[in-house]
Write an enzyme that holds these catalytic residues in place. Structure first.
Site, mmCIF file in Angstrom:
data_model
loop_
_atom_site.group_PDB
_atom_site.id
_atom_site.type_symbol
_atom_site.label_atom_id
_atom_site.label_comp_id
_atom_site.label_asym_id
_atom_site.label_seq_id
_atom_site.Cartn_x
_atom_site.Cartn_y
_atom_site.Cartn_z
ATOM 1 N N ASP A 1 37.089 17.523 13.880
ATOM 2 C CA ASP A 1 37.457 16.186 13.442
ATOM 3 C C ASP A 1 36.520 15.194 14.128
ATOM 4 O OD1 ASP A 1 40.706 14.631 12.788
ATOM 5 O OD2 ASP A 1 38.671 13.999 12.305
HETATM 6 C C1 GLC Z 1 39.551 10.943 10.903
HETATM 7 C C2 GLC Z 1 40.737 11.814 10.600
HETATM 8 C C3 GLC Z 1 40.458 12.928 9.647
HETATM 9 C C4 GLC Z 1 39.358 12.529 8.691
HETATM 10 C C5 GLC Z 1 38.087 12.334 9.495
HETATM 11 C C6 GLC Z 1 36.933 11.839 8.612
HETATM 12 O O1 GLC Z 1 39.562 10.545 12.243
HETATM 13 O O2 GLC Z 1 41.436 12.363 11.714
HETATM 14 O O3 GLC Z 1 41.671 13.234 8.974
HETATM 15 O O4 GLC Z 1 39.157 13.530 7.711
HETATM 16 O O5 GLC Z 1 38.259 11.445 10.590
HETATM 17 O O6 GLC Z 1 37.216 10.557 8.149
#
Ligand code: GLC
Length: 726
Positions: free
Chosen positions: A267
């Site tokens: 993430d």
């Molecule tokens: C965010 C979220 C995740 C998302 C990623 C890209 O912080 O936790 O769910 O897909 O970053 O935006």
């Protein structure tokens, strides 16, 4: 429903040969480049494009639109040495431009086929517009509505969550999209992110491995079985080890036990955050830990970009670890068809967006996800005697917040407010007055007085209150779950006029509204219901549609009850004396100042008709470990209009080698019944699904006595017993 779902784990002719041929040409820097994802959404655009040209980027996110994406692909394909196309990733959580109700609302349809259709539509729009890596479905089980991201998932239950995870993965990875493209799903956030202590986002998760395996893993396993080709590791630690450096979940469970073949993406910045967790002293150490644990792609932290090649040269990370990740990434790009067709048809993209049939589907889902919580005296649906409707509340004329917390490129201009909806569905002779009464977080006494005056004259008052979309979602946890601002005061003032009052709640989570529950005759939970929310609610209030939703997260009476869920353990001193031994009728597991039960239980929701259950039968009361439990029940619509019901089957394993929940959902079915229609409904559960992870953490189904219930929610139903024998 599509029967062509791309299984990204399946062998594809010629792919392995192409992977090896490409890998054999790659320098170490180019290999590491494939493991790097960058965000193209702000400053540093030139540097980002230079990195793509240099073959230092394997994927981008946060770029939308066919023309823009084609431009980036051309940089990679035509200007980098090996011409490897980019993976184009984006968050498409509940629709791309056709914004559906938030996923928690969608799950309240208890209709996996319908949810699959919504996911398929999202994939149609996204792939036509150039996005083929979809960071969805979010499959985190959550039993804590303080957590803002409860809005993104399917609620508190692993069985329902697994059904929704499968449906969404299938819809997103449909193999016969009209766009002619393919998408890859990315179930997230692996794993147990929804168990954050205090319901505070990003907070510590400290659960047993048994709870991890029994509760939080099943929805991921379900998405993997549906062929999901990627997974996103979560921000949180699990029992001391952050997910992005956690070999137990990324290697032992994901690869060795589940045989997951796809790619793991961290993430956002999660690898660098190993320093904050105190697991890595520096970014090179963070890169080492994540690579060895099994993170294939680094989302925007650049720890891999800056350190991984050196770590390989130093011998602290074997090059085979890098090769393993690069093979997975190249395999996915080949299976997505990106080498043959990196560009998307820019002219076709516009025609693929917001098609009328997509808008119709959004309306259907919004109707079937709305949950009627209370309807005293059958105030709803509004009858022909209602000639004067007064509409209040900060969300009455709001077409933005209904889009929900992950609407991304969704637009308010595409959406209908409740005021729009009522104007469209109320007969012209019905007078409709609209006075906001207050704002979402503030307001003026004079405005509330105007509302009170308007309420006095009306036949019915409708008050649309709840949350802004920004009050739920990522990093938007709440410690106080009541109505923000002066909204509660507005409802009380309108109610005090004596005009029959209907409250429409629009929120990203269950709210703590005990006063409403006690004093307001009709309450409809409409969630943040997407672009058709206003029309859906208007049709429900006027009876043109039925409120079809059933709760997938228990509704707390007070924040003090949280975490709250129906599949709780009995304890040694159960409050409802569920145990065989009554030790003490006073000292039991409850509160001295509140009930221990939810205000409205998991699975609950009212309709506009009446349904009765009868004649529950267990076909084989004694079952072997390889058998299937089959039960039948008669459901009769004794009302005067057609209606849906979600028939739910719960079981309890009375005695186990570890304590077992008092109830667990094991099967469900949504049915539609005409007035006076009676239906015999049969539900099946393979005995092998009645197990759990025992003392040695191996999955086991233990012989013994079970109870089962079949009914309309987790708190009621016809009861029977059965036995599993060795
Ligand atoms: C965010 C979220 C995740 C998302 C990623 C890209 O912080 O936790 O769910 O897909 O970053 O935006």
């Amino acid at each position: 429903m599509t029967d062509t779902v791309i299984d990204y784990g399946a062998e594809q002719a010629g792919v392995e040969e192409k992977v090896e041929a490409l890998l054999g040409q790659m320098t170490l820097e180019e290999k590491v480049g494939q493991m790097v994802q960058i965000s193209i959404d702000g400053p540093g655009r030139e540097k980002a494009e230079a990195r793509i040209r240099a073959g230092q980027v394997g994927s981008v996110l946060n770029t939308y639109g066919a023309a823009e994406i084609n431009h980036l692909q051309r940089l990679a394909v035509e200007e980098s040495r090996l011409g490897i196309p980019l993976l184009i990733g984006n968050d498409v959580i509940h629709g791309y431009r056709t914004i559906f109700p938030i996923p928690l609302a969608e799950s309240c349809t208890w209709d996996p086929d319908l949810v699959e259709e919504a996911a398929r539509i999202a994939a149609e729009e996204a792939t036509a517009d150039g996005t083929h890596w979809i960071f969805a479905p979010m499959v985190d089980v959550c039993r804590d509505p303080r957590w803002g991201r409860i809005a993104e998932g399917a609620g508190e239950d692993p069985t329902l969550g697994a059904a929704m995870a499968r449906a969404r993965a299938r819809g997103l990875q449909a193999g016969d999209l009209a766009s002619g493209r393919r998408a890859v799903a990315c179930p997230k956030h692996y794993v147990a992110y929804g168990a954050a202590e205090g319901g505070r986002d990003y907070n510590t998760v400290d659960i047993s491995e048994r709870t991890l395996r029994d509760v939080y893993l099943p929805p991921f396993q379900s998405a993997f079985r549906a062929g999901a080709g990627s997974v996103m590791s979560s921000f949180n630690e699990i029992a001391g080890v952050p997910a992005s450096a956690n070999a137990l979940i990324l290697d032992q469970i994901l690869r060795r036990e589940l045989g997951f073949p796809g790619i793991v993406v961290s993430d956002w910045n999660a690898i660098a955050e190993l320093l904050n967790h105190g697991l890595a002293a520096d970014r090179a150490e963070a890169a080492r830990l994540a690579a060895l644990a099994g993170v294939d792609m680094d989302m925007v932290s650049d720890c891999y970009h800056c350190h991984l090649a050196d770590l390989v040269r130093q011998g602290t990370v074997p090059e085979e670890v890098v090769d393993r990740s690069v093979r997975r990434i190249l395999r996915l790009k080949l299976m997505l068809g990106l080498f043959e067709q990196p560009d998307v048809d820019e002219a076709a993209a516009a025609a693929a967006i917001l098609r009328p049939e997509y808008r119709d589907k959004a309306l259907e889902i919004a109707q079937k996800s709305a949950v009627l919580l209370k309807n005293e005296g059958d105030l709803l649906p509004l009858g022909p005697e209602v000639r004067h409707v007064a509409l209040f509340g900060p969300l009455a004329d709001d077409a933005y917040n209904v889009l929900g917390c992950w609407h991304r490129i969704g637009r308010a201009e595409d959406a209908e407010s409740l005021l729009d909806g009522l104007r469209a569905v109320l007969p012209p002779e019905v007078r409709l007055v609209h006075v906001p009464g207050c704002d979402l977080e503030g307001g003026e006494a004079a405005e509330m007085e105007r509302a009170v005056l308007a309420a006095r004259d009306a036949d019915v008052a409708i008050v649309a209150v709840g949350e802004a979309e920004s009050m739920s979602g990522e990093a938007h946890s709440r410690a106080h779950l009541g109505l923000p601002g002066m909204q509660q005061a507005l409802v009380e003032a309108v109610q005090a006029t004596g005009t029959p009052t209907v409250v429409v709640l629009m929120s990203g989570r269950p709210l703590v509204v005990p006063w409403l529950a006690e004093h307001v005759p009709a309450i409809l939970q409409a969630w943040h219901g997407g672009i058709r929310a206003g029309r859906a609610v208007a049709e429900i209030l006027t009876g043109a549609a039925e409120p079809g939703g059933r709760l997938t997260a228990g509704w707390p009476r007070a924040e003090g009850q949280i975490p709250i869920h129906y599949a709780h353990k009995n304890t040694g001193r159960p409050a409802d004396l569920l145990g065989p031994v009554v030790t003490d009728t006073v000292n039991t597991s409850t509160y001295i100042d509140e009930s221990y039960e939810p205000l409205w239980p998991f699975g609950y929701g009212l309709g506009y008709t009446r349904l009765e259950y009868s004649d529950l039968a267990v076909e084989t009361p004694r079952l072997g470990l390889g058998d299937t439990l089959a039960v039948s029940v008669t459901v009769r619509n004794v009302g005067h209009r057609a209606g849906d019901e979600v028939v739910q089957l719960y079981v309890r394993d009375l005695v186990g080698s570890v304590s077992r929940p008092v109830k667990e959902l094991k099967a469900f079915r949504r049915i539609s019944l005409a007035a006076d229609e009676s239906r015999r409904v049969r539900l099946e559960v393979p005995v092998q699904q009645l197990g759990f992870h025992g003392p040695d953490l191996a999955y086991v189904v233990e012989p013994g006595a079970f109870r089962l219930w079949v009914g309309p929610n987790a708190a009621e139903g016809l009861e029977e017993t059965f036995e599993v024998v060795a």
